[in-house]
Design an enzyme around this catalytic site. Structure first.
Site, PDB file in Angstrom:
ATOM      1  N   CYS A   1      59.650 -24.951   0.320  1.00 45.48           N
ATOM      2  CA  CYS A   1      58.482 -24.651   1.153  1.00 45.48           C
ATOM      3  C   CYS A   1      58.035 -23.219   0.832  1.00 45.48           C
ATOM      4  O   CYS A   1      58.725 -22.497   0.098  1.00 45.48           O
ATOM      5  CB  CYS A   1      58.879 -24.744   2.623  1.00 45.48           C
ATOM      6  SG  CYS A   1      60.183 -23.558   3.017  1.00 45.48           S
TER       7      CYS A   1
ATOM      8  N   HIS B   1      69.395 -21.711   2.865  1.00 39.63           N
ATOM      9  CA  HIS B   1      70.629 -22.493   2.927  1.00 39.63           C
ATOM     10  C   HIS B   1      70.752 -23.466   1.764  1.00 39.63           C
ATOM     11  O   HIS B   1      70.624 -24.671   1.912  1.00 39.63           O
ATOM     12  CB  HIS B   1      70.722 -23.231   4.267  1.00 39.63           C
ATOM     13  CG  HIS B   1      71.088 -22.331   5.402  1.00 39.63           C
ATOM     14  ND1 HIS B   1      70.882 -22.647   6.723  1.00 39.63           N
ATOM     15  CD2 HIS B   1      71.680 -21.101   5.394  1.00 39.63           C
ATOM     16  CE1 HIS B   1      71.320 -21.651   7.483  1.00 39.63           C
ATOM     17  NE2 HIS B   1      71.795 -20.699   6.699  1.00 39.63           N
TER      18      HIS B   1
ATOM     19  N   CYS C   1      60.800 -15.856   7.230  1.00 38.74           N
ATOM     20  CA  CYS C   1      59.595 -16.667   6.998  1.00 38.74           C
ATOM     21  C   CYS C   1      58.535 -16.296   8.035  1.00 38.74           C
ATOM     22  O   CYS C   1      58.839 -16.197   9.231  1.00 38.74           O
ATOM     23  CB  CYS C   1      59.936 -18.154   7.116  1.00 38.74           C
ATOM     24  SG  CYS C   1      58.458 -19.183   7.006  1.00 38.74           S
TER      25      CYS C   1
ATOM     26  N   HIS D   1      72.710 -21.727  14.989  1.00 36.47           N
ATOM     27  CA  HIS D   1      71.906 -21.641  13.760  1.00 36.47           C
ATOM     28  C   HIS D   1      71.325 -20.231  13.673  1.00 36.47           C
ATOM     29  O   HIS D   1      70.860 -19.688  14.688  1.00 36.47           O
ATOM     30  CB  HIS D   1      70.789 -22.688  13.778  1.00 36.47           C
ATOM     31  CG  HIS D   1      70.082 -22.781  12.458  1.00 36.47           C
ATOM     32  ND1 HIS D   1      69.081 -21.893  12.107  1.00 36.47           N
ATOM     33  CD2 HIS D   1      70.252 -23.603  11.393  1.00 36.47           C
ATOM     34  CE1 HIS D   1      68.669 -22.192  10.874  1.00 36.47           C
ATOM     35  NE2 HIS D   1      69.368 -23.231  10.426  1.00 36.47           N
TER      36      HIS D   1
ATOM     37  N   GLU E   1      68.582 -19.039  12.746  1.00 37.07           N
ATOM     38  CA  GLU E   1      67.215 -18.872  13.273  1.00 37.07           C
ATOM     39  C   GLU E   1      67.242 -18.754  14.799  1.00 37.07           C
ATOM     40  O   GLU E   1      66.496 -17.951  15.386  1.00 37.07           O
ATOM     41  CB  GLU E   1      66.325 -20.047  12.845  1.00 37.07           C
ATOM     42  CG  GLU E   1      64.891 -19.858  13.314  1.00 37.07           C
ATOM     43  CD  GLU E   1      63.986 -21.034  13.012  1.00 37.07           C
ATOM     44  OE1 GLU E   1      64.152 -21.686  11.955  1.00 37.07           O
ATOM     45  OE2 GLU E   1      63.095 -21.309  13.841  1.00 37.07           O
TER      46      GLU E   1
ATOM     47  N   SER F   1      69.440 -27.029   7.959  1.00 38.21           N
ATOM     48  CA  SER F   1      69.049 -27.800   9.139  1.00 38.21           C
ATOM     49  C   SER F   1      67.984 -28.840   8.786  1.00 38.21           C
ATOM     50  O   SER F   1      68.100 -30.010   9.136  1.00 38.21           O
ATOM     51  CB  SER F   1      68.526 -26.831  10.212  1.00 38.21           C
ATOM     52  OG  SER F   1      67.924 -27.526  11.258  1.00 38.21           O
TER      53      SER F   1
HETATM   54 FE1  SF4 Z   1      60.245 -23.132   5.180  1.00 36.64          FE
HETATM   55 FE2  SF4 Z   1      61.675 -22.535   7.344  1.00 36.64          FE
HETATM   56 FE3  SF4 Z   1      59.366 -21.286   6.864  1.00 36.64          FE
HETATM   57 FE4  SF4 Z   1      59.377 -23.869   7.534  1.00 36.64          FE
HETATM   58  S1  SF4 Z   1      59.996 -22.127   8.810  1.00 36.64           S
HETATM   59  S2  SF4 Z   1      58.124 -22.892   5.940  1.00 36.64           S
HETATM   60  S3  SF4 Z   1      61.272 -24.577   6.529  1.00 36.64           S
HETATM   61  S4  SF4 Z   1      61.242 -21.173   5.624  1.00 36.64           S
END
Ligand code: SF4
Length: 323
Positions: free
Chosen positions: A18, A47, A103, A131, A133, A231
């Site tokens: 992504c 991951h 991100c 997790h 995040e 995940s």
């Molecule tokens: Fe990728 Fe995570 Fe960002 Fe979604 S939140 S675009 S899975 S890095």
């Protein structure tokens, strides 16, 4: 004559990297290019074992906490999953030069949670305990100000201080269907709860789940390429099973395939989590092509053309590298 049994392989699209993962890996690679090795990275940048091993070979050193890093001028990169506020604060206190690869879609959730907190809301985070995040999002606010809800069952046992001030945010890589059920249960119990229009699950997680849902009912087995800690990859296996494909498994790479599962199957679906490189998908297809007479097609359920900017300090390099 070709004695290999015939096998139809359907590739799910979108699959694999992504925009957030792509950006995070670029940040480590460009930092190595600009500042040389070592570049420290707090937590697995994304991951995926293969990605981490590849960056280690180029000179990245992975640690879990900043206190594992000696006094250094070398850059320290925070992983794509985001970090609690205490981490950049500690890095500043130690005069570390850090680059944040969180991100932007995770940062957006941090901003949302902070806004709710500043507006006096009591905050619920839908996500998985432990997790990184979730640790990062909860760590944006003072301890005790966010309640983690993992299941519909948790909603039943949740007693807010004041139901009229509730707000929710979510982890970005959850099951779309499970999360919808949890949000519905929250809205049913607490009709005044404030939240995003849908939830905070990101476009990449949503699109990968949609494409696997379309393919899974049409094949005898599904392989999701991804690491066990990922995940969104784990969710893809669950989604495939729920969509009717009994033999859905997660594999890190071709060498992990349990061939006893496949025998005389005639159809196989393949997808990949958001942190799994396409080269590993190709490796899996090649491994099947060595044993079966394969015909590969792609089922596309969405087009993606999202890219995120990398930090300014690395941008001229990016242009120089023609990326
Ligand atoms: Fe990728 Fe995570 Fe960002 Fe979604 S939140 S675009 S899975 S890095």
């Amino acid at each position: 004559m070709d004695k290999r049994p015939h096998l139809d392989i359907t590739l799910c699209a979108p699959r694999g990297f992504c925009a957030g993962v792509d950006r995070a890996i670029q940040i480590v690679e460009l930092a190595l290019q600009k500042y040389g090795a070592p570049v420290y990275v707090r937590h697995a940048i994304v991951h995926n074992k293969y990605v981490v091993a590849g960056l280690e070979e180029k000179g990245a050193i992975f640690v879990e906490e900043l206190d594992e890093i000696p006094e250094t001028d070398a850059p320290v990169v925070f992983s794509a999953h985001g970090v609690p506020k205490s981490v950049p604060a500690d890095a500043k206190a130690r005069n570390m030069f850090y680059l944040d690869a969180t991100c932007p879609l995770v940062s957006k959730v941090h901003v949302e949670a902070t806004r709710h907190f500043e507006e006096g809301h009591e905050i619920v985070l839908i996500g998985h305990a432990g997790h990184p995040e979730v640790v990062g999002t909860m760590g944006q606010l003072p301890p005790g100000s966010v309640t983690l809800i993992e299941t519909v069952h948790d909603v039943g046992g949740f007693e807010p201080k004041d139901p009229s001030t509730l707000a929710f945010v979510t982890q970005t890589t959850l099951s779309v269907d499970d999360t919808r059920e949890i949000v519905e249960a929250l809205r049913a119990r607490f009709p005044l709860i404030n939240g995003p229009h849908k939830e905070d699950i990101c476009y990449a997680t949503t699109n990968r789940q949609e494409s696997i849902k379309a393919v899974a009912p049409t094949v005898e087995a599904m392989i999701v390429v991804g690491s066990p800690h990922s995940s969104n990859s784990q969710r893809l296996v669950e989604v495939a099973k729920r969509a009717g494909c009994k033999h859905a498994v997660l594999v890190d790479r071709a060498s992990e395939i349990d061939w006893s599962i496949y025998g005389n199957i005639k159809s196989l679906g393949v997808s990949a989590g958001a942190s799994a490189p396409e080269s590993l998908v190709e490796e899996v297809i090649d491994a099947f092509a060595a044993r079966y007479d394969v015909k590969v097609k792609t089922t596309t359920t969405a087009e993606e053309n999202i890219a995120f900017n990398i930090p300014k300090v690395l941008r001229n390099l990016e242009t120089a590298a023609g990326k």
